[in-house]
Design an enzyme around this catalytic site. Sequence first.
Site, PDB file in Angstrom:
ATOM      1  N   TRP A 101       0.257 -68.871 -49.474  1.00  0.00           N
ATOM      2  CA  TRP A 101      -0.433 -67.642 -49.882  1.00  0.00           C
ATOM      3  C   TRP A 101       0.489 -66.719 -50.664  1.00  0.00           C
ATOM      4  O   TRP A 101       0.038 -65.977 -51.545  1.00  0.00           O
ATOM      5  CB  TRP A 101      -1.055 -66.921 -48.687  1.00  0.00           C
ATOM      6  CG  TRP A 101      -2.097 -67.759 -48.015  1.00  0.00           C
ATOM      7  CD1 TRP A 101      -2.049 -68.278 -46.750  1.00  0.00           C
ATOM      8  CD2 TRP A 101      -3.337 -68.232 -48.581  1.00  0.00           C
ATOM      9  NE1 TRP A 101      -3.172 -69.028 -46.502  1.00  0.00           N
ATOM     10  CE2 TRP A 101      -3.973 -69.019 -47.600  1.00  0.00           C
ATOM     11  CE3 TRP A 101      -3.962 -68.062 -49.822  1.00  0.00           C
ATOM     12  CZ2 TRP A 101      -5.204 -69.637 -47.819  1.00  0.00           C
ATOM     13  CZ3 TRP A 101      -5.181 -68.674 -50.039  1.00  0.00           C
ATOM     14  CH2 TRP A 101      -5.785 -69.447 -49.046  1.00  0.00           C
ATOM     15  N   ASP A 172      -0.966 -58.896 -47.427  1.00  0.00           N
ATOM     16  CA  ASP A 172      -2.146 -59.754 -47.316  1.00  0.00           C
ATOM     17  C   ASP A 172      -2.290 -60.049 -45.827  1.00  0.00           C
ATOM     18  O   ASP A 172      -1.542 -60.833 -45.264  1.00  0.00           O
ATOM     19  CB  ASP A 172      -1.913 -61.040 -48.123  1.00  0.00           C
ATOM     20  CG  ASP A 172      -3.000 -62.074 -47.888  1.00  0.00           C
ATOM     21  OD1 ASP A 172      -3.978 -61.783 -47.173  1.00  0.00           O
ATOM     22  OD2 ASP A 172      -2.864 -63.191 -48.441  1.00  0.00           O
ATOM     23  N   LYS A 196     -11.895 -64.473 -41.962  1.00  0.00           N
ATOM     24  CA  LYS A 196     -10.998 -65.030 -40.945  1.00  0.00           C
ATOM     25  C   LYS A 196     -11.232 -64.345 -39.594  1.00  0.00           C
ATOM     26  O   LYS A 196     -11.327 -64.994 -38.583  1.00  0.00           O
ATOM     27  CB  LYS A 196      -9.535 -64.878 -41.357  1.00  0.00           C
ATOM     28  CG  LYS A 196      -9.201 -65.445 -42.737  1.00  0.00           C
ATOM     29  CD  LYS A 196      -9.168 -66.961 -42.757  1.00  0.00           C
ATOM     30  CE  LYS A 196      -9.215 -67.562 -44.153  1.00  0.00           C
ATOM     31  NZ  LYS A 196      -8.247 -67.087 -45.114  1.00  0.00           N
TER      32      LYS A 196
HETATM   33  C1  LIG Z   1      -7.890 -67.347 -46.574  1.00  0.00           C
HETATM   34  C2  LIG Z   1      -6.748 -66.573 -47.090  1.00  0.00           C
HETATM   35  C3  LIG Z   1      -6.713 -66.105 -48.412  1.00  0.00           C
HETATM   36  C4  LIG Z   1      -7.779 -66.425 -49.420  1.00  0.00           C
HETATM   37  O1  LIG Z   1      -8.955 -65.770 -49.143  1.00  0.00           O
HETATM   38  P1  LIG Z   1     -10.239 -65.883 -50.101  1.00  0.00           P
HETATM   39  O2  LIG Z   1     -11.129 -64.852 -49.503  1.00  0.00           O
HETATM   40  O3  LIG Z   1     -10.745 -67.272 -50.004  1.00  0.00           O
HETATM   41  O4  LIG Z   1      -9.812 -65.539 -51.479  1.00  0.00           O
HETATM   42  C5  LIG Z   1      -5.627 -65.358 -48.792  1.00  0.00           C
HETATM   43  N1  LIG Z   1      -4.625 -65.080 -47.943  1.00  0.00           N
HETATM   44  C6  LIG Z   1      -4.631 -65.517 -46.660  1.00  0.00           C
HETATM   45  C7  LIG Z   1      -3.501 -65.175 -45.766  1.00  0.00           C
HETATM   46  C8  LIG Z   1      -5.690 -66.282 -46.201  1.00  0.00           C
HETATM   47  O5  LIG Z   1      -5.694 -66.728 -44.940  1.00  0.00           O
END
Ligand SMILES: *Cc1c(COP(=O)(O)O)cnc(C)c1O
Length: 362
Positions: A101, A172, A196
């Site tokens: 990521w 993030d 998530k």
């Molecule tokens: C799932 C995830 C993403 C991507 O998310 P999207 O909504 O599919 O763009 C980015 N960063 C982390 C840490 C993730 O777990």
Amino acid sequence: MAVYNFNAGPAVLPKSVMLKAQEEFVDYRGCGYGIIEESHRAKAFDEIIQAAEANFRSLLNISDDYAVLFLQGGASLQFAMVPMNLAIPGKKIGVCDTGEWSHKAMKEMKILGNEIDLIYNGEPCKFSKIEGIKDWKIDQNLAYVHICSNNTIYGSEYPYFPETGNVPLVADMSSDFMARPFDINKFGLVFAGAQKNIGPSGTVVVIIRKDLAARCPATVPTMLRYTTHIDKGSLFNTPSTFGIYMIRLVTDWLIANGGLAAMQKKNEEKAAKLYAAIDACPFYTGTVDPASRSMMNVTFRIKGGDEELEAKFVKEAKEAGLIGIKGHRAVGGLRASIYNAMPLEGVEALVAFMNNFAKVNG
Ligand SMILES: *Cc1c(COP(=O)(O)O)cnc(C)c1O
């Protein structure tokens, strides 16, 4: 048979929230039709988005210096939107690389012409730990520092966050947002894809210090500017109304269940049970250093990486009602995602299955 969903995302949501959404789906609180059929400008939806924002403000103690936004494009669009808005010409962006990521975030920074100062490089240890955080050197001339608080794929999580002085810290938090309390005032911007831990896919929650949003250069299109969404209260265009409705219900649930400190306690208990089962049995090995292990995504291997047995494990687990244990395609192995909504009984069922599987196949 009870079914427990260990998917990494979209992922398990609280059963009571799912039932509430079902109850309200065709007739939202007596209005005679569903909230997904309602205008995003209507009073009923205004009440929902205001309540969702108020829930975040109360759960995280967010002051008026920050805006809470509900945007689209997932966490992935934030990889581009953050540097578009917060980069400063002539200044580097600091990145702590904890895997996949972080790479995706760096790719967008580079496309936009930014230079990167790599503060931490997890590559040599194959992203199996996040170490020495308190000793990281943060150049005070950086535009901002980017971290990923929990690496969903590797199963690593920051035990605490770096001190960046006057440099804004951007996180993030997609996969551990609202899993534990944190001090929002340490951050310039936090974003999290909802799917998530806090709702369905289609919405990304962004919490941004309002003064930082003003950095945005004039060349950034309207839809991609944080200031646009701050000015319009996330209603510049049609948002994912159903997503925001679900987030409201999930955050109501968080508050009703004692807030983030209580959630952390439950998450720690679940994670401790699962890691203890892994550590107690030489048949299984955790893939992350104990000090950096994620409370949310528990990654492990069988016999150090026996792919045939791992495939058998995934198949038999599924037959036993334990869904979504396969590791991410980038790393293989096994991964059990035990987000806020995973009940302790789900973890206990997985542990019982693991012990039995090791006995039969060990
Ligand atoms: C799932 C995830 C993403 C991507 O998310 P999207 O909504 O599919 O763009 C980015 N960063 C982390 C840490 C993730 O777990």
